[in-house]
Design an enzyme around this catalytic site. Sequence first.
Site, PDB file in Angstrom:
ATOM      1  N   GLU A 204       0.828  -1.211   0.000  1.00 49.16           N
ATOM      2  CA  GLU A 204       0.000   0.000   0.000  1.00 49.16           C
ATOM      3  C   GLU A 204       0.862   1.260   0.000  1.00 49.16           C
ATOM      4  OE1 GLU A 204      -3.024   0.511  -0.647  1.00 49.16           O
ATOM      5  OE2 GLU A 204      -3.686  -1.557  -0.666  1.00 49.16           O
TER       6      GLU A 204
ATOM      7  N   LEU B 175      11.308   4.896  -7.431  1.00 52.31           N
ATOM      8  CA  LEU B 175       9.872   4.860  -7.098  1.00 52.31           C
ATOM      9  C   LEU B 175       9.328   6.268  -6.822  1.00 52.31           C
ATOM     10  CD1 LEU B 175       8.901   1.847  -4.780  1.00 52.31           C
ATOM     11  CD2 LEU B 175       7.865   2.525  -6.919  1.00 52.31           C
TER      12      LEU B 175
ATOM     13  N   TYR C  30      -6.603   6.963   3.639  1.00 51.64           N
ATOM     14  CA  TYR C  30      -6.812   5.868   2.688  1.00 51.64           C
ATOM     15  C   TYR C  30      -6.026   4.616   3.107  1.00 51.64           C
ATOM     16  CZ  TYR C  30      -5.716   2.653  -0.915  1.00 51.64           C
ATOM     17  OH  TYR C  30      -5.501   1.472  -1.550  1.00 51.64           O
TER      18      TYR C  30
ATOM     19  N   ASP D  24      -9.527   5.299  -2.731  1.00 56.15           N
ATOM     20  CA  ASP D  24      -8.426   5.756  -3.580  1.00 56.15           C
ATOM     21  C   ASP D  24      -8.996   6.195  -4.941  1.00 56.15           C
ATOM     22  OD1 ASP D  24      -9.026   3.453  -4.957  1.00 56.15           O
ATOM     23  OD2 ASP D  24      -6.957   2.754  -5.120  1.00 56.15           O
TER      24      ASP D  24
ATOM     25  N   CYS E 238     -13.385  -0.538 -14.990  1.00 55.61           N
ATOM     26  CA  CYS E 238     -13.885   0.834 -14.970  1.00 55.61           C
ATOM     27  C   CYS E 238     -12.684   1.773 -15.072  1.00 55.61           C
ATOM     28  CB  CYS E 238     -14.665   1.077 -13.675  1.00 55.61           C
ATOM     29  SG  CYS E 238     -15.654   2.571 -13.720  1.00 55.61           S
TER      30      CYS E 238
ATOM     31  N   CYS F  74     -18.678  -5.344 -17.141  1.00 53.45           N
ATOM     32  CA  CYS F  74     -18.757  -4.899 -15.753  1.00 53.45           C
ATOM     33  C   CYS F  74     -19.937  -5.536 -15.011  1.00 53.45           C
ATOM     34  CB  CYS F  74     -18.896  -3.381 -15.732  1.00 53.45           C
ATOM     35  SG  CYS F  74     -19.066  -2.735 -14.067  1.00 53.45           S
TER      36      CYS F  74
HETATM   37  S1  SF4 Z   1     -20.761   0.110 -16.034  1.00 52.31           S
HETATM   38 FE1  SF4 Z   1     -19.111  -0.498 -14.700  1.00 52.31          FE
HETATM   39  S2  SF4 Z   1     -17.275  -0.030 -15.898  1.00 52.31           S
HETATM   40 FE2  SF4 Z   1     -18.957   1.108 -16.808  1.00 52.31          FE
HETATM   41  S3  SF4 Z   1     -18.928   3.066 -15.800  1.00 52.31           S
HETATM   42 FE3  SF4 Z   1     -20.358   1.813 -14.670  1.00 52.31          FE
HETATM   43  S4  SF4 Z   1     -19.145   0.962 -13.015  1.00 52.31           S
HETATM   44 FE4  SF4 Z   1     -17.713   1.703 -14.549  1.00 52.31          FE
END
Ligand code: SF4
Length: 321
Positions: free
Chosen positions: A33, A76, A112, A130, A180, A190
Amino acid sequence: MFSEKLLAWYDKERRDLPWRQNKKNPYYTWLSEIMLQQTTVATVIPYFQAFIKEWPTLLDLAEASLDQVLTKWQGLGYYSRARNLHRCAKILAKEFPSTEEQLLALPGIGPYTAAAIASIAFNQKAAAVDGNVVRVMSRYFAIGSRDPKGEVREKLKYLLSEKRCGDFTEALMELGALVCRPKNSLCLKCPLQKDCGAYSLGKVEDFPLKKLKRKLPTRYATAFIIRREDGAILLRKRPLQGLLGGMMEVPTTPWKEQKGKSIKKSPIIRHTFTHFHLEVEVFHSTRTMGFEGIWVHPQDLKNYALPTVMKKILKRDLEAL
Ligand code: SF4
């Protein structure tokens, strides 16, 4: 429903990342992390593996010197993370706290990271927010704020899986990384598509709403590559506190917002930090001009923790090896 669909997708699609193989090891979770702050997974993997190889346990890392850690961290970026990592390892080796509040009190651990460690390593009900999580949630709920973090956190409190908090946190981040995505989202793959607000509006890439941009200032400095007769170069250590603290550098003038008098024909190196651009004029000399430090032969430069801007300045010397 949200959580079931997400977890079912995660169980099938999750990547085998090196820090996931030993999920109940808080050392792995914490180290990954910290490394992943501001850095991509692909960049972090070899660094993570190198750290684990060198320091297999938290105790090993706690016993390493700051210079050893900084040297392994080279490349890094955001070196304050490495310094905090080193301080934090000494505390964690004695006792590794498991709640978000206790973790938040440690060096280098912000809201976070505290939530991510508490949920991933200890399965606590903590909402880790995040960039990936903000993107997925802003799109799914079509959040109309330019600063959606708080709203995302509130919504997550209701959505978090009771039994599988850690998996839920990782699954949401994984969905943001693999499906996404910032550009070219794979909405058809998705698991949340059916109820996604941004998708149904046909405005996926409009979310999260853009922040209004601020222009970065430029600072200017002159760097001196000072060479002794035998070819050794003068390096000095930066103060421990502040930007690139504890790392090595060639001497430079202070980094100021006013441009000084420029030296004819000397090359200019440009580098961008989070809060400013830096323009450095590079000057070669055989006189120390009052600067103090240590003499390092070019072939040994790789053994010193040089930040990226210094590697750019010393590029020719490093490439000549
Ligand atoms: S459908 Fe899924 S991948 Fe597409 S914007 Fe919505 S959450 Fe994101």
